[in-house]
Design a protein around this motif. Structure first.
Motif, short mmCIF file in Angstrom:
data_model
loop_
_atom_site.label_atom_id
_atom_site.label_comp_id
_atom_site.label_asym_id
_atom_site.label_seq_id
_atom_site.Cartn_x
_atom_site.Cartn_y
_atom_site.Cartn_z
N THR A 1 -46.47 16.54 32.71
CA THR A 1 -47.59 15.64 32.97
C THR A 1 -47.11 14.43 33.74
O THR A 1 -46.08 13.83 33.40
CB THR A 1 -48.27 15.20 31.66
OG1 THR A 1 -48.83 16.34 31.02
CG2 THR A 1 -49.38 14.19 31.93
N ILE A 2 -47.86 14.07 34.78
CA ILE A 2 -47.49 12.95 35.65
C ILE A 2 -48.69 12.04 35.82
O ILE A 2 -49.85 12.47 35.69
CB ILE A 2 -46.99 13.50 37.01
CG1 ILE A 2 -46.16 12.46 37.77
CG2 ILE A 2 -48.13 14.02 37.87
CD1 ILE A 2 -45.36 13.06 38.91
N GLN A 3 -48.43 10.80 36.10
CA GLN A 3 -49.50 9.80 36.24
C GLN A 3 -49.86 9.61 37.71
O GLN A 3 -49.03 9.17 38.51
CB GLN A 3 -49.04 8.47 35.65
CG GLN A 3 -50.09 7.39 35.60
CD GLN A 3 -49.55 6.12 34.97
OE1 GLN A 3 -48.63 5.49 35.49
NE2 GLN A 3 -50.11 5.74 33.83
N PRO A 4 -51.09 9.94 38.11
CA PRO A 4 -51.51 9.72 39.50
C PRO A 4 -51.44 8.24 39.87
O PRO A 4 -51.74 7.36 39.08
CB PRO A 4 -52.96 10.22 39.50
CG PRO A 4 -53.04 11.18 38.36
CD PRO A 4 -52.14 10.60 37.30
N GLY A 5 -50.99 7.99 41.08
CA GLY A 5 -50.94 6.62 41.58
C GLY A 5 -49.65 5.89 41.29
O GLY A 5 -49.43 4.79 41.79
N THR A 6 -48.76 6.49 40.48
CA THR A 6 -47.46 5.87 40.20
C THR A 6 -46.31 6.86 40.40
O THR A 6 -45.19 6.44 40.68
CB THR A 6 -47.37 5.34 38.76
OG1 THR A 6 -47.43 6.44 37.83
CG2 THR A 6 -48.51 4.37 38.45
N GLY A 7 -46.55 8.14 40.20
CA GLY A 7 -45.49 9.15 40.26
C GLY A 7 -44.67 9.22 38.99
O GLY A 7 -43.68 9.95 38.93
N LEU A 8 -45.06 8.46 37.97
CA LEU A 8 -44.28 8.43 36.73
C LEU A 8 -44.53 9.67 35.88
O LEU A 8 -45.68 10.00 35.58
CB LEU A 8 -44.63 7.17 35.93
CG LEU A 8 -44.17 5.85 36.56
CD1 LEU A 8 -44.79 4.67 35.83
CD2 LEU A 8 -42.65 5.74 36.54
N VAL A 9 -43.44 10.32 35.50
CA VAL A 9 -43.53 11.51 34.66
C VAL A 9 -43.65 11.05 33.21
O VAL A 9 -42.78 10.34 32.70
CB VAL A 9 -42.30 12.41 34.85
CG1 VAL A 9 -42.38 13.62 33.93
CG2 VAL A 9 -42.18 12.86 36.30
N LEU A 10 -44.71 11.48 32.55
CA LEU A 10 -44.99 11.01 31.19
C LEU A 10 -44.44 11.93 30.12
O LEU A 10 -44.12 11.47 29.02
CB LEU A 10 -46.51 10.86 31.00
CG LEU A 10 -47.23 9.96 32.01
CD1 LEU A 10 -48.70 9.87 31.67
CD2 LEU A 10 -46.62 8.57 32.05
N ALA A 11 -44.34 13.21 30.40
CA ALA A 11 -43.84 14.14 29.39
C ALA A 11 -43.50 15.47 30.03
O ALA A 11 -44.09 15.86 31.04
CB ALA A 11 -44.88 14.35 28.29
N THR A 12 -42.54 16.15 29.45
CA THR A 12 -42.24 17.54 29.79
C THR A 12 -42.08 18.30 28.48
O THR A 12 -41.79 17.71 27.44
CB THR A 12 -40.94 17.68 30.60
OG1 THR A 12 -39.82 17.29 29.79
CG2 THR A 12 -40.96 16.83 31.86
N GLY A 13 -42.27 19.60 28.55
CA GLY A 13 -42.11 20.40 27.35
C GLY A 13 -41.88 21.86 27.70
O GLY A 13 -42.29 22.31 28.77
N GLN A 14 -41.23 22.59 26.83
CA GLN A 14 -41.02 24.02 27.02
C GLN A 14 -40.70 24.67 25.68
O GLN A 14 -40.32 24.00 24.72
CB GLN A 14 -39.92 24.29 28.04
CG GLN A 14 -38.55 23.75 27.70
CD GLN A 14 -37.60 23.82 28.90
OE1 GLN A 14 -37.80 23.17 29.91
NE2 GLN A 14 -36.56 24.64 28.76
N ASN A 15 -40.86 25.99 25.64
CA ASN A 15 -40.72 26.69 24.35
C ASN A 15 -39.30 27.19 24.11
O ASN A 15 -39.08 28.32 23.68
CB ASN A 15 -41.71 27.86 24.28
CG ASN A 15 -41.34 29.00 25.21
OD1 ASN A 15 -40.73 28.77 26.27
ND2 ASN A 15 -41.68 30.23 24.86
#
Length: 791
Positions: free
Chosen positions: A370-384
């Motif tokens: 998940t990334i934040q539009p307008g900043t390019g900041l990645v808010l979270a990643t996840g995988q199983n």
């Protein structure tokens, strides 16, 4: 004879020490000792050597751990070569300061860097025994350790060895140099500054450097909270950390602690009761061992930690070379504030694993970002998967969401999520999104079903097909082809043949350029391939990071931001560093971005492939499903004004078909499409992330953009290419010539255009004209006919 030689040697080299003790006033004035018959010629030689030695000594910044912080301030990782946390003296308990002075240098606050009493005692001892023991003040010890530390940091092993030499000529020279540096240090800095430097510098055993790191490690508290027994224990470790640390050597540590307490009592720092209470205190009862690793592998969030770490190794503000940047990261005491949201990540982790469990029997993996539009900041990643260098089921060291150079992998083929870029190009070219695509009829049927065959005629040039090469394009089950189809309908239903036709009209290289400028690349960092299948149907391997960020660009009204996990970096002094890998620019016009969103909102509306995954409360959202041919990989990428998320489900290590699988207690009959599992995971992630937040609507494109700039396309049928071009350019259009088509016209005359004559389209759009081959069309041959788009 040997004893006489030793006396001469010691007197020659340490004569300067005696001179110092006798002429401290002169030293204080200028660090120069006059040779005035102190002890004969031998001593004069020692004084000469002393005067020629360098005197300037700086208290350089200490290497200390850096901290990688989540958005809520919790620690994600602590990179370091030496686990040290530098704190000011007022953050170190007074009892700790007293304990260190008591055991190391009881006259610390009285001498000027050299202790005359201790010096004379040491010289007399050394005359009668081997070595150069004793006489070192706390200041001299600080100098010794600092010199060694500096030499080791620079990789100078010889200098490091010389800084701790204990015997022979090298040992005497080392002592003499330490003495001069110590006096210099005392002239420049206060006693408190020197004690502060010492307590932050020295090694306290068990891989802990400096008193703050040691206090946290052994006792789970800061140095300011140390009790008398704890302080005495730590003070006692410094002299011989390998054999007196309280974890590995509790008996030796207890004995040494009591020696420190005895010194403190003798120097009237503590009362007799305090002394007896502390010496009888059980050393082990205080231990609350806390281990901090420099490796991201031990982090609670190892995948994101390694992503940040690798991103920082590419950040120019930390140094010119990768080696310099790593040194700054592991020794600069940096505070790295990331955009990582632990709560969002926890929900993402749960959402992914509930539908695609860890180590499932189908060996299917899943990941999201998940990334934040307008900043390019990645808010979270996840995988199983669980982080591990062991590649057994359910374990991996690869972050499936980021590129290879960020701790990720090669990426995965993205399927129909690539159609997003065809629509961006179409809108930029002025294509009417409410118009139609004239989809070719099926050319035949093979083992995969009905197909439309495209050739070099439809896809010429660098981004096309080679002469004689065929590309057979299939649609998903249940989709017919042939005839006019609205752009919005073709997008909502993800009709492959319609998009192949659309891109043949737009120009495959134009769409490829759109993908590239929006930051889409292969997972290994190379440019996306230029084949029509890669450009239109997503047969190139891409990461969730790049895909989510491209969609976020449209969500942000066309503002492209370089994707990054770091919000800010502060050095050890709190100074903010300017991030070179950060920045945003207006890549698409607002009207273009808003029009693209208008198209992809339909994917989540009735008739769209992801209608079942619309957000709670019908919150406005846009996105696109993606399924690679044969259902080997599946995707959903989508966004709201606040967030953009890409979800991938597939096999990380092969291209095995996803068909008839059981995951998370649910059986999936048939192929696993992007709409089947990736889109539902996306929905749960986005619903969780946006729950309780006010709904935001997408801004609509301006009416001037949608209607006010449209002009009617001149009818150029039967014209020569030059005349047709002139007519179209005069009307305000750009012109390109497509491949010749069979038509009942003389060879070379224009048989039609796309968009066709009479249609109203945006001024400045590109009109493709098609000359005639002069041959009568075959009733079975598919042709590239101009799109029919009623106004």
């Amino acid at each position: 004879m040997r004893q006489t030689s030793r006396i001469a040697s010691v007197m020659s080299m340490l004569g300067g020490f005696v001179a110092v003790a006798m002429t401290m006033g002169l030293l204080t004035a200028g660090l120069v000792i006059p040779a005035v018959g102190v002890a004969g010629q031998a001593t004069n030689n020692g004084i000469k050597m002393f005067n020629q030695m360098p005197a300037d000594f700086q208290m350089n910044p200490l290497a200390q751990q850096s901290r990688i912080l989540a958005s809520d301030g919790t620690v994600i990782g602590t990179p370091f070569n030496e686990n040290r946390i530098v704190v000011p003296l007022n953050k170190i308990a007074p009892v700790m300061q007293q304990a260190q002075v008591a055991i190391e240098d009881e006259r610390f606050f009285e001498h000027g860097g050299v202790d005359p009493k201790g010096l004379l005692r040491a010289i007399s001892t050394n005359i009668l025994s081997a070595g150069t023991q004793g006489a070192s003040t706390l200041t001299q010890q600080y100098v010794k350790v600092a010199l060694q530390n500096k030499a080791l940091a620079s990789g100078n092993k010889d200098a490091a060895a010389a800084s701790v030499a204990r015997s022979g000529m090298q040992g005497y020279v080392r002592k003499l140099q330490e003495l001069k540096y110590a006096v210099s240090l005392e002239q420049k800095y206060t006693k408190q500054q020197i004690l502060d430097g010492y307590l932050n510098l020295v090694y306290f055993g068990d891989q802990q450097y400096g008193v703050e790191a040691a206090a946290r490690h052994y006792y789970g508290r800061s140095a300011s909270q140390l009790t008398l027994p704890q302080a005495a224990t730590l003070a006692g470790v410094v002299n011989a950390p390998g054999v007196t640390d309280p974890i590995n050597n509790p008996e030796a540590a207890t004995k040494r602690r009591n020696q420190v307490l005895g010194k403190m009592y003798a120097q009237q720092m503590i009362s007799y009761k305090e002394y007896t209470d502390a010496t009888s205190h059980d050393l082990k009862s205080d231990l609350k061992v806390t281990n901090i690793s420099s490796s991201c592998a031990s982090s609670k969030y190892p995948y994101f930690c390694y992503y940040v770490y690798n991103w920082l190794l590419n950040e120019p503000s930390l140094g010119k070379t990768r080696k310099e940047r790593e040194a700054a990261l592991k020794g600069g005491g940096l505070t790295i504030q990331t955009s990582f949201d632990p709560k969002l990540a926890a929900k993402m982790d749960k959402d992914i694993k509930s539908k695609v469990p860890v180590a499932n029997s189908e060996n299917v993996q899943a990941a999201a970002l998940t990334i934040q539009p307008g900043t390019g900041l990645v808010l979270a990643t996840g995988q199983n998967t669980a982080y591990s260098n062991n590649t057994t089921a359910g374990k991996s060291a690869i972050n499936y969401t980021v590129p290879l150079n960020m701790g990720g992998g090669q990426g995965f083929t993205i399927g129909s999520t690539a159609k997003f870029f065809a629509i961006v190009s179409a809108v930029q070219q002025g294509r009417d999104i409410e118009g139609d695509i004239n989809v070719p009829k099926f050319s035949g049927k093979d083992k995969n079903g009905n197909f439309v065959r495209f050739t070099n005629k439809q896809f010429p040039g660098e981004c096309g097909l080679a002469p004689g090469e065929n590309w057979d394009v299939h649609n998903s089950e249940g989709h017919e082809s042939g005839g006019p189809m609205p752009v919005i309908e073709a997008t909502a239903g993800s009709i492959n043949t319609a998009f192949a036709q659309l891109v043949s009209e737009l120009g495959a290289c134009d769409v490829h350029a759109t993908m590239t400028k929006m930051g889409v690349r292969n997972g290994d960092g190379t440019e996306i391939g230029k084949s029509p299948s890669g450009i239109i149907l997503g047969s190139e391997p891409v990461t969730a990071l790049d895909l989510a960020n491209a969609y976020a660009t449209v969500a942000a009204d066309g503002v492209y931001c370089t994707p990054r996990p770091v919000k800010s970096i502060a050095d050890a002094n709190g100074k903010q560093l300017k991030l070179a890998q950060a920045g945003c620019k207006q890549l698409l016009s607002k009207d273009v971005a808003r029009t693209v969103t208008k198209v992809f909102e339909n994917v989540l509306k009735p008739g769209g492939t992801a209608y079942a995954s619309r957000l709670a409360g019908d919150r406005p959202a846009a996105g696109k499903t993606g399924t690679v041919e044969g259902a080997t990989q599946s995707w959903f990428a989508g966004y709201t004004p606040e967030l953009a998320t890409a979800v991938w489900v597939g096999h990380a290590d092969n291209e095995k078909t996803l068909k008839d699988v059981r995951l998370g207690g649910k059986y999936y009959d048939g192929y696993l499409y992007g709409s089947t599992i990736a889109a539902p995971i996306w929905k749960t992630i986005m619903d969780d992330a946006l729950r309780g937040k006010p709904e935001r609507k997408f801004a609509a494109p301006s009416s001037e953009f949608l209607d006010g700039n449209k002009v009617r396309v001149p009818n150029v049928k039967g014209q020569t290419p030059d005349n047709a071009t002139s007519m179209l350019e005069s009307a305000g259009f750009k012109v390109k010539q497509g491949p010749a088509q069979d038509a009942r016209l003389f060879e070379g005359l224009i048989m039609g255009s796309t968009p066709e004559g009479g249609e109203k389209v945006a001024k400045g759009a590109t009109i493709t004209i098609y000359p005639s081959t002069g041959r009568r069309p075959s009733s079975t041959q598919p042709t590239i006919a101009p799109a029919v788009s009623p106004n």
